[in-house]
Write a protein that holds these residues in place. Structure first.
Motif, PDB file in Angstrom:
ATOM      1  N   UNK A 316       0.510  -1.100  -0.120  1.00 16.61           N
ATOM      2  CA  UNK A 316      -0.502  -0.047   0.091  1.00 16.61           C
ATOM      3  C   UNK A 316       0.825   1.222  -0.316  1.00 16.61           C
ATOM      4  N   UNK A 317       0.492   2.143  -0.755  1.00 20.27           N
ATOM      5  CA  UNK A 317       1.293   3.489  -0.993  1.00 20.27           C
ATOM      6  C   UNK A 317      -0.037   4.627  -0.877  1.00 20.27           C
ATOM      7  N   UNK A 318       0.090   5.390  -1.048  1.00 21.29           N
ATOM      8  CA  UNK A 318      -1.062   6.993  -1.109  1.00 21.29           C
ATOM      9  C   UNK A 318      -1.547   6.605  -2.098  1.00 21.29           C
ATOM     10  N   UNK A 319      -1.001   6.234  -3.612  1.00 28.75           N
ATOM     11  CA  UNK A 319      -1.624   5.950  -4.783  1.00 28.75           C
ATOM     12  C   UNK A 319      -2.785   5.094  -4.444  1.00 28.75           C
ATOM     13  N   UNK A 320      -3.967   5.984  -5.161  1.00 29.18           N
ATOM     14  CA  UNK A 320      -5.700   4.869  -4.377  1.00 29.18           C
ATOM     15  C   UNK A 320      -5.521   4.594  -2.879  1.00 29.18           C
ATOM     16  N   UNK A 321      -4.926   5.221  -2.474  1.00 23.14           N
ATOM     17  CA  UNK A 321      -5.038   4.913  -0.843  1.00 23.14           C
ATOM     18  C   UNK A 321      -6.092   5.627  -0.656  1.00 23.14           C
ATOM     19  N   UNK A 322      -7.055   6.399  -1.348  1.00 26.25           N
ATOM     20  CA  UNK A 322      -7.900   7.698  -0.260  1.00 26.25           C
ATOM     21  C   UNK A 322      -9.205   6.677  -0.175  1.00 26.25           C
ATOM     22  N   UNK A 323      -9.054   5.726  -0.990  1.00 26.90           N
ATOM     23  CA  UNK A 323     -10.238   4.441  -0.825  1.00 26.90           C
ATOM     24  C   UNK A 323     -10.562   4.206   0.809  1.00 26.90           C
ATOM     25  N   UNK A 324      -9.245   4.003   1.171  1.00 29.38           N
ATOM     26  CA  UNK A 324      -9.550   3.427   2.667  1.00 29.38           C
ATOM     27  C   UNK A 324     -10.658   4.423   3.297  1.00 29.38           C
ATOM     28  N   UNK A 325     -10.892   5.919   2.856  1.00 33.20           N
ATOM     29  CA  UNK A 325     -12.403   7.094   3.634  1.00 33.20           C
ATOM     30  C   UNK A 325     -13.229   6.193   3.445  1.00 33.20           C
ATOM     31  N   UNK A 326     -13.534   4.737   2.568  1.00 29.68           N
ATOM     32  CA  UNK A 326     -14.270   3.966   2.606  1.00 29.68           C
ATOM     33  C   UNK A 326     -15.229   3.058   3.489  1.00 29.68           C
ATOM     34  N   UNK A 327     -13.880   2.505   4.659  1.00 24.07           N
ATOM     35  CA  UNK A 327     -14.291   2.274   5.785  1.00 24.07           C
ATOM     36  C   UNK A 327     -15.007   2.535   6.835  1.00 24.07           C
TER      37      UNK A 327
END
Length: 531
Positions: A316-327
């Motif tokens: 995991x890196x910052x790239x695409x990690x914005x989806x973690x906000x859905x948890x």
């Protein structure tokens, strides 16, 4: 030197045996701490009064029977609950032998906890199986019981729990002997090299299984297809099975009652995670060390019950990690050793239910920690990273509910400890970056709720530190290794009557010094270094 200390701690986290062990530890056949001490000492000391509790009449009778065990040939005429207590006492005190076990034949015992017990082998199984329909649970972990020994359990059809962890003489043939025990709810075969995918086929009839543990069983790839019919299964542990791939995840898609799934250190990728989307009751998912990326976060966001997520050592890196906000329902998140930096922490600001987060060995800096200030529910925070300094700790002062704070490798100085005054509820604190002196410990001495304190690697600490923390009477564990503590400073520990673990490695203190203190003032101390 400091870098070395941090690296050692990191290695411990990566090692699955020293991490989240669940309810089972690592078994060995002798020298286990389980057998330390005798039963009389188990009656314990009343810590508040400093007096030994008086044993009950029943306890005294059981101790007398233990001492004279060779005089008894059978306990079958006793009520079952009394026979069970006598058996438990013999096991705990390590006085049970194959001969004395014979006295328990046909006693209708319900629970036989013999995990780690030395000398246990097939010849014991006849008496064990004589409990027949009364037997509900048996733990033979770490024993020399073989496939042939399991034949005896066929008639114990009411068995609900069986543990065979680290029993390396049990293979697929042994599993065949337990295939008819359809009342089993818990079954564990941790660290078994003999069980294969074919062997798992006999589990298909255990339709009442709720918990199955196959951790470190390297031959089970392809065998999870036999679990498809175990629809009651709530917990499955197949971590550290590097044979597990995406294909093994497909059979799990129909196990809709699964609440806990551990697949860490496997080969499961983003594609394998797609098969988990229908597991709407899943609350715990451990994928540590799996080759997954942020692409799997969409699937994880579809799991409404997910509370605990371990993504440590994943890609995991910052790239695409914005989806973690859905948890949004997450309570525990582990991002240890992921390539997350300050920008990535923005995605955590909406996870207001978070109680625990691990950001060790990420590239988060002091600046990024400001983004955690709004997570008011946090009670546990792990920031083991060299780039964290006093400024980062200052950013966290709004998190007044913190109970566990790990700053193991962070560069915290005496000045930074002033911010600890905001965390009145702290029970566990680790500051091991080497920047503390006795002056900084003055800001720790008033954290009266502390039960665990680790100040190792701060080599400027002196006996004054022990004097300062002598008022922390709730301490159960204390580590001040690699410091200037001397034998003279040990007198200040006399007030820490609850202390069970003490580490003074690389100090001017000997094992004899600690043993002397243990015998006179620290009755609960069971683990200490130097030893």
């Amino acid at each position: 030197m400091m870098g070395g200390a941090c690296s050692r701690k990191r290695d411990q986290q990566v090692n699955e045996d020293s991490g989240n062990r669940g309810i089972y530890g690592r078994y060995c056949k002798s020298g286990s701490s389980k057998w330390l001490g005798n039963s009389i000492s188990r009656l314990a000391v009343d810590n508040k009064q400093g007096k030994t509790k008086c044993p009950s009449l029943m306890e005294l009778c059981i101790y007398k029977i233990r001492e004279d065990i060779d005089k008894y040939s059978s306990f079958s005429m006793l009520p079952r609950d009394i026979s069970q207590q006598i058996f438990n006492e013999l096991v705990y005190s390590q006085c049970l032998t194959e001969v004395s076990l014979g006295a328990f034949r046909d006693c209708a015992l319900q629970d036989l906890d013999l995990g780690e017990y030395p000398g246990l082998e097939d010849s014991w199984m006849d008496v064990i199986s004589s409990q027949e329909l009364s037997l509900l649970s048996v733990d033979l972990s770490g024993s020399d019981v073989t496939d042939s020994g399991l034949i005896h359990l066929k008639n114990c059809t009411n068995l609900q729990a069986m543990n065979f962890n680290y029993s390396d003489q049990i293979s697929d043939h042994g599993l065949e002997h337990i295939s008819g025990l359809s009342n089993l709810a818990t079954l564990s075969f941790r660290r078994n090299n003999q069980i294969t995918a074919q062997g798992l086929s006999v589990l298909s009839g255990l339709v009442n299984l709720l918990k199955l543990d196959l951790e470190r069983c390297p031959g089970i790839h392809g065998g999870l297809v036999h679990l498809k019919g175990l629809t009651k299964l709530e917990s499955l542990n197949i971590k550290c099975c590097n044979c597990i791939t995406d294909a093994d995840m497909k059979p799990l898609s129909g196990l809709t009652n699964l609440k806990e799934l551990q697949i860490s250190s496997s080969k499961v990728s983003d594609y394998g995670v797609t098969f988990l989307k229908g597991l709407h009751k899943l609350s715990l998912l451990n994928m540590e060390g799996c080759p997954i990326t942020a692409a799997c976060l969409d699937c994880l966001a579809a799991l409404p019950a997910l509370l605990y997520l371990n993504l440590s050592r994943c890609n995991l890196s910052d790239d695409g990690c914005e989806k973690i906000s859905g948890l949004t329902n997450l309570e525990t998140l582990n991002l240890d050793s992921c390539r997350i930096d300050d920008e990535g922490l923005v995605n955590l600001t909406g996870l207001t239910s978070l109680v625990s987060i691990n950001l060790s060995f990420t590239v988060v800096t002091d600046s990024g920690l400001k983004k955690l200030a709004g997570l008011a529910s946090l009670t546990s925070l792990n920031l083991d990273a060299r780039q964290i300094t006093d400024a980062g700790l200052a950013s966290l002062t709004s998190l007044t509910g913190l109970m566990h704070l790990d700053l193991f490798g962070a560069r915290i100085t005496d000045s930074g400890t002033n911010y600890l005054k905001n965390f009145k509820n702290l029970r566990s604190l680790e500051i091991c970056g080497g920047g503390l002196t006795d002056a900084g410990v003055k800001n720790i001495k008033d954290l009266s709720s502390l039960t665990v304190l680790n100040l190792s690697q701060n080599n400027n600490l002196t006996d004054k530190t022990l004097e300062l923390i002598s008022g922390l009477t709730q301490l159960v564990s204390l580590n001040v290794s690699n410091s200037r503590i001397t034998t003279a400073g040990l007198q200040h520990l006399r007030s820490l009557k609850n202390l069970k673990s003490l580490n003074l490695d690389s100090c001017k203190v000997t094992a004899y010094d600690i043993e002397k203190l243990q015998s006179t003032d620290l009755p609960n101390l069971v683990s200490f270094r130097p030893e």
